[in-house]
Design a protein around this motif. Structure first.
Motif, PDB file in Angstrom:
ATOM      1  N   MET A   1       0.835  -1.181   0.000  1.00 55.11           N
ATOM      2  CA  MET A   1       0.000   0.000   0.000  1.00 55.11           C
ATOM      3  C   MET A   1       0.877   1.240   0.000  1.00 55.11           C
ATOM      4  O   MET A   1       1.513   1.552   0.997  1.00 55.11           O
ATOM      5  CB  MET A   1      -0.858  -0.026   1.265  1.00 55.11           C
ATOM      6  CG  MET A   1      -2.313   0.082   0.979  1.00 55.11           C
ATOM      7  SD  MET A   1      -3.298  -0.244   2.452  1.00 55.11           S
ATOM      8  CE  MET A   1      -3.816  -1.903   2.144  1.00 55.11           C
ATOM      9  N   TYR A  42      -6.997  -5.110   3.724  1.00 54.81           N
ATOM     10  CA  TYR A  42      -6.671  -5.700   5.022  1.00 54.81           C
ATOM     11  C   TYR A  42      -7.932  -5.977   5.836  1.00 54.81           C
ATOM     12  O   TYR A  42      -7.915  -6.827   6.719  1.00 54.81           O
ATOM     13  CB  TYR A  42      -5.772  -4.766   5.827  1.00 54.81           C
ATOM     14  CG  TYR A  42      -4.438  -4.476   5.184  1.00 54.81           C
ATOM     15  CD1 TYR A  42      -3.912  -5.294   4.187  1.00 54.81           C
ATOM     16  CD2 TYR A  42      -3.700  -3.362   5.575  1.00 54.81           C
ATOM     17  CE1 TYR A  42      -2.691  -5.006   3.602  1.00 54.81           C
ATOM     18  CE2 TYR A  42      -2.474  -3.079   4.994  1.00 54.81           C
ATOM     19  CZ  TYR A  42      -1.982  -3.898   4.012  1.00 54.81           C
ATOM     20  OH  TYR A  42      -0.775  -3.608   3.438  1.00 54.81           O
TER      21      TYR A  42
ATOM     22  N   GLN B 220       7.944  -1.062  14.034  1.00 54.18           N
ATOM     23  CA  GLN B 220       7.838  -2.513  13.884  1.00 54.18           C
ATOM     24  C   GLN B 220       7.857  -2.876  12.402  1.00 54.18           C
ATOM     25  O   GLN B 220       7.135  -2.277  11.597  1.00 54.18           O
ATOM     26  CB  GLN B 220       6.509  -2.981  14.462  1.00 54.18           C
ATOM     27  CG  GLN B 220       6.547  -3.459  15.878  1.00 54.18           C
ATOM     28  CD  GLN B 220       5.191  -4.039  16.234  1.00 54.18           C
ATOM     29  OE1 GLN B 220       4.251  -3.300  16.439  1.00 54.18           O
ATOM     30  NE2 GLN B 220       5.099  -5.348  16.283  1.00 54.18           N
ATOM     31  N   VAL B 222       6.638  -5.446  10.828  1.00 52.01           N
ATOM     32  CA  VAL B 222       5.351  -5.938  10.292  1.00 52.01           C
ATOM     33  C   VAL B 222       4.382  -4.795  10.052  1.00 52.01           C
ATOM     34  O   VAL B 222       3.568  -4.839   9.131  1.00 52.01           O
ATOM     35  CB  VAL B 222       4.700  -6.993  11.214  1.00 52.01           C
ATOM     36  CG1 VAL B 222       5.377  -8.321  11.081  1.00 52.01           C
ATOM     37  CG2 VAL B 222       4.660  -6.542  12.647  1.00 52.01           C
ATOM     38  N   VAL B 223       4.490  -3.763  10.881  1.00 47.19           N
ATOM     39  CA  VAL B 223       3.610  -2.605  10.692  1.00 47.19           C
ATOM     40  C   VAL B 223       4.066  -1.825   9.459  1.00 47.19           C
ATOM     41  O   VAL B 223       3.254  -1.442   8.605  1.00 47.19           O
ATOM     42  CB  VAL B 223       3.607  -1.714  11.955  1.00 47.19           C
ATOM     43  CG1 VAL B 223       2.835  -0.428  11.700  1.00 47.19           C
ATOM     44  CG2 VAL B 223       3.010  -2.477  13.129  1.00 47.19           C
ATOM     45  N   LEU B 225       5.528  -2.973   6.988  1.00 44.76           N
ATOM     46  CA  LEU B 225       5.167  -3.813   5.841  1.00 44.76           C
ATOM     47  C   LEU B 225       3.706  -3.568   5.447  1.00 44.76           C
ATOM     48  O   LEU B 225       3.374  -3.360   4.280  1.00 44.76           O
ATOM     49  CB  LEU B 225       5.381  -5.272   6.244  1.00 44.76           C
ATOM     50  CG  LEU B 225       5.304  -6.355   5.211  1.00 44.76           C
ATOM     51  CD1 LEU B 225       6.348  -6.155   4.147  1.00 44.76           C
ATOM     52  CD2 LEU B 225       5.497  -7.709   5.865  1.00 44.76           C
ATOM     53  N   GLY B 226       2.844  -3.551   6.431  1.00 49.10           N
ATOM     54  CA  GLY B 226       1.425  -3.332   6.177  1.00 49.10           C
ATOM     55  C   GLY B 226       1.142  -1.962   5.613  1.00 49.10           C
ATOM     56  O   GLY B 226       0.194  -1.783   4.851  1.00 49.10           O
ATOM     57  N   LEU B 227       1.960  -1.001   5.983  1.00 46.43           N
ATOM     58  CA  LEU B 227       1.729   0.362   5.516  1.00 46.43           C
ATOM     59  C   LEU B 227       2.461   0.654   4.206  1.00 46.43           C
ATOM     60  O   LEU B 227       2.439   1.783   3.724  1.00 46.43           O
ATOM     61  CB  LEU B 227       2.155   1.358   6.595  1.00 46.43           C
ATOM     62  CG  LEU B 227       1.288   1.306   7.868  1.00 46.43           C
ATOM     63  CD1 LEU B 227       1.854   2.198   8.951  1.00 46.43           C
ATOM     64  CD2 LEU B 227      -0.150   1.708   7.546  1.00 46.43           C
ATOM     65  N   GLY B 228       3.096  -0.339   3.649  1.00 45.96           N
ATOM     66  CA  GLY B 228       3.758  -0.158   2.355  1.00 45.96           C
ATOM     67  C   GLY B 228       5.097   0.541   2.451  1.00 45.96           C
ATOM     68  O   GLY B 228       5.667   0.932   1.436  1.00 45.96           O
ATOM     69  N   ILE B 232       8.421  -6.887   0.723  1.00 50.54           N
ATOM     70  CA  ILE B 232       9.173  -8.140   0.650  1.00 50.54           C
ATOM     71  C   ILE B 232       8.719  -8.928  -0.571  1.00 50.54           C
ATOM     72  O   ILE B 232       7.538  -8.970  -0.894  1.00 50.54           O
ATOM     73  CB  ILE B 232       9.069  -8.988   1.942  1.00 50.54           C
ATOM     74  CG1 ILE B 232       7.621  -9.243   2.345  1.00 50.54           C
ATOM     75  CG2 ILE B 232       9.789  -8.328   3.084  1.00 50.54           C
ATOM     76  CD1 ILE B 232       7.486 -10.105   3.594  1.00 50.54           C
TER      77      ILE B 232
END
Lengths: 414, 262
Positions: A1, A42, B220, B222-223, B225-228, B232
């Motif tokens: 995103m 998500y 973090q 993983v965070v 990663l979720g926010l772009g 990976i």
């Protein structure tokens, strides 16, 4: 995103809020990192049939089906209606509802070789109970499992590899490669007299890898090794149940487990799992204190009974296989046309596409991300599921999107 | 949970000392390429060994032509800096006090010592200094992270986890900086050059700023990663597995000096 991407803006905002109050924002297999961030939502808000909608209003043809739990489609009135009616009458009661007896009778009649049933909520509940009963019955500790197979999130079988668990719960679980009978025999040889059970899925469906069917001599060998050792054979059918054979997936492969775990599709997403067992283990199971606050709630049992009827009404496994075969053949042909060795492995109703030329899954990620951009939800790392709500028109729309995606990928490859 | 250095077992103290030696050497070498003054200090050749008594795995800092690099193993030309114990080494290289024995082997030792002392102060200062741009910090942190991964994998705590991570080469990109590490069995090795062929997996930070935040533990992974902010690709179990190894590395970095026991 990316920052510029507004397609998933609300998903992003919820994720930012989640990250402040929930470890990792979203945990486990639903974590954004398991997909391709930027191409998938998500947070989802609603679904019907085989379509899911996210919090930004994007719609997808869904091939994950709630990780397999949706077999007759989201929001199926014939399943949800009776379940909602039961909730209105009373769901979680002090004592079980008669639906528990009816469902147990139905499953014992349907699932080959099984004589009793115990209900719980998640797959982990059922597999953990199965392993515990096998251990108690044999008085032995060791569990044999296939490397890469998923049997739940409890410490004994999870990927939470911390020394404290390795030293205790995980030390008695040993692994072999699925179909490697030589390796399996070696484990039986090494741990002779200590093996309580072998737990296997009906076929191998690991994440990140192509799926694999058992060889003809696989289950007969497992069974003869278990018999010689006095160990029990557990079939973990949580993921595949009702997509391979009505009598349990073991029937499809001619296997004869002593314990079978089921869940997911059983009640079309309503929270219930079950451990089924043969008479040989009835006494040990009876001596167990088995309970959970929600394990006897009535509505999921009512839903399961309705779901079993609805699966049959909608055409059952033959229809799932026909749809899955249409998808498999179409994807492989389109891949070939564009110069890729795209291979769909596993049974038609639980397909998974990988590229022979790319074991590292770059092409999977590229393909699935581009499909998601076109409104088709295919997981790049986890097997997919066909439901009885998928119509030929959905498969056609999926293949049309795939045609464009394969061509684009081929053009980029040059 | 923050652990004090005094509470570490002898084994963990040894791991921490090894990590600190590797980290310091890599940071010193990386800083020499970023800081002109340090570049001047290593314009003439020397090589300095860094180790601790009773501890395996010494490293050599080799300087020539205005920059330094790290080479595993012994036999430095100029001399040694030997800490008297793993504890002294861990303490000294964590910012505390620890006894060290200088062992000159050649006249160039004085140059080597001057360079090391200056660079060992300068590199952490560069990372802490808010006015230093992320473009400068990111390569240093990347180097430190890779060095940490390489060193921390000797800790038996990680063996079961390493056994679950597939082998392969991971490329890490942070803006203009890049580094690669190869995981094989229970060992990891920083690669001197970026592989020409496509690696098993790629971890890309959106920019140096993000790299600094994630690699310094302020964000973090993983965070991000979720926010772009992080991407990976490829063999995900390799990247995600190495996140778990990084957690153990961070645990060692968070070990506090604590009270000095008599």
């Amino acid at each position: 995103m990316t920052g510029r991407d507004t397609r998933f803006e609300h998903s992003r905002q919820y994720f930012e809020r989640a990250a402040k109050v929930i470890p990792g924002g979203i945990y486990g297999s639903k974590s954004p990192g398991f997909l391709v961030p930027g191409h998938y939502p998500y947070f989802l808000s609603s679904a019907s049939g085989c379509r899911i909608r996210d919090v930004d209003g994007n719609e997808f043809i869904d091939y994950l089906c709630g990780y397999g739990s949706q077999i007759v489609g989201y929001g199926n009135e014939r399943v949800d209606g009776p379940a909602m009616a039961q909730i209105a009458r009373g769901d979680l009661l002090n004592q079980p509802h008669p639906a528990m007896v009816e469902l147990a009778e139905r499953l014992v009649a349907d699932i080959e070789g099984m004589d009793w049933a115990v209900f719980c909520k998640n797959g982990t509940d059922a597999t953990t109970l199965a392993a515990s009963i096998a251990r108690a019955d044999t008085g032995k500790q060791m569990v044999i499992a296939a490397r890469g197979a998923y049997h739940g999130a409890a410490n004994w079988c999870s990927s939470n590899v911390f020394p404290v668990f390795v030293a205790e719960e995980q030390r008695n679980v040993v692994y072999f490669d699925f179909n490697d009978l030589k390796g399996l025999k070696a484990l039986f040889e090494t741990h002779r007299g200590k093996i309580a059970c072998v737990i296997l899925t009906p076929y191998h469906h690991p994440t990140f890898k192509p799926q694999e069917f058992p060889s003809d001599d696989f289950f007969p060998t497992v069974e003869s090794l278990c018999a010689a050792e006095g160990a029990h054979f557990i079939m973990d059918d949580i993921r595949a149940n009702y997509r391979l054979a009505k009598g349990g997936s073991h029937v499809r492969f001619g296997a004869h487990p002593r314990l079978v775990t089921m869940g997911k599709a059983l009640a079309n997403g309503h929270p219930i799992s079950v451990l089924l067992g043969s008479d040989a283990l009835r006494r040990t199971a009876s001596s167990f204190f088995i309970t959970g606050t929600y394990w006897m709630s009535a509505a999921p049992m009512v839903a399961a009974l309705a779901a079993l009827d609805e699966m049959e009404r909608l055409g059952g496994i033959p229809r799932l296989e026909a749809m899955g075969t249409l998808l498999k053949d179409g994807l492989e042909a389109l891949g070939r046309e564009s110069g890729f060795t795209a291979r769909v492995s596993g049974p038609p109703a639980i397909p998974f596409l990988t590229f022979d030329e790319d074991a590292n899954l770059y092409l999977n990620q590229e393909f699935c991300a581009a499909m998601a951009d076109r409104g088709v939800y295919l997981h790049p790392h986890h097997n997919w599921f066909i439901s009885l709500a998928h119509e030929v028109s959905d498969i056609d729309a999926t293949l049309e999107a795939a045609r464009v995606v394969f061509r684009d990928m081929a053009a980029r490859r040059g | 949970m923050n652990t004090s250095l005094n509470d570490l077992s002898a084994e963990d103290l040894g791991h921490l000392a090894r990590i600190r030696i590797s980290l310091t050497a890599r940071l010193v070498a990386a800083a020499s390429r970023l800081d002109p003054e340090l570049g001047l200090l290593c314009s003439k050749p020397f090589s300095l060994g860094l180790g601790a008594l009773g501890l395996s795995g010494p490293v050599r800092i080799v300087c020539a032509g205005g920059s330094a690099r790290v080479v595993p193993g012994a036999r430095p030309a100029s001399g040694w800096l030997i800490f008297t114990s793993a504890g002294a080494c861990a303490r000294a290289l964590s910012g505390g006090k620890g006894a060290v024995l200088p062992l000159p082997l050649a006249p160039s030792f004085a140059r080597a010592l001057k360079f090391f002392r200056t660079a060992a102060r300068r590199a952490p200062a560069l990372l802490r200094d808010a006015s230093v741009p992320a473009k400068t910090k990111a390569p240093l942190l990347l180097e430190a992270t890779l060095a940490g991964l390489e060193a921390v994998c000797h800790d038996p705590y990680l063996f079961p986890r390493l056994d679950h991570i597939p082998d392969g080469i991971e490329l890490i990109r942070a803006g203009g900086a890049a580094g690669a590490i190869e995981k094989r069995g229970r060992s990891m090795r920083m690669l001197d050059e970026i592989p020409r062929e496509r690696p098993s997996a790629v971890l890309s930070f959106r920019d140096e700023d993000t790299a600094v935040k994630v690699l310094s533990g302020k964000r973090q992974a993983v965070v991000a990663l979720g926010l772009g902010e992080v991407r990976i690709e490829g063999l995900l179990p390799l990247v995600q597995g190495l996140f778990g190894v990084m957690d153990r590395f961070s645990w060692y970095l968070d070990v506090s000096l604590g009270e000095v026991r008599p």
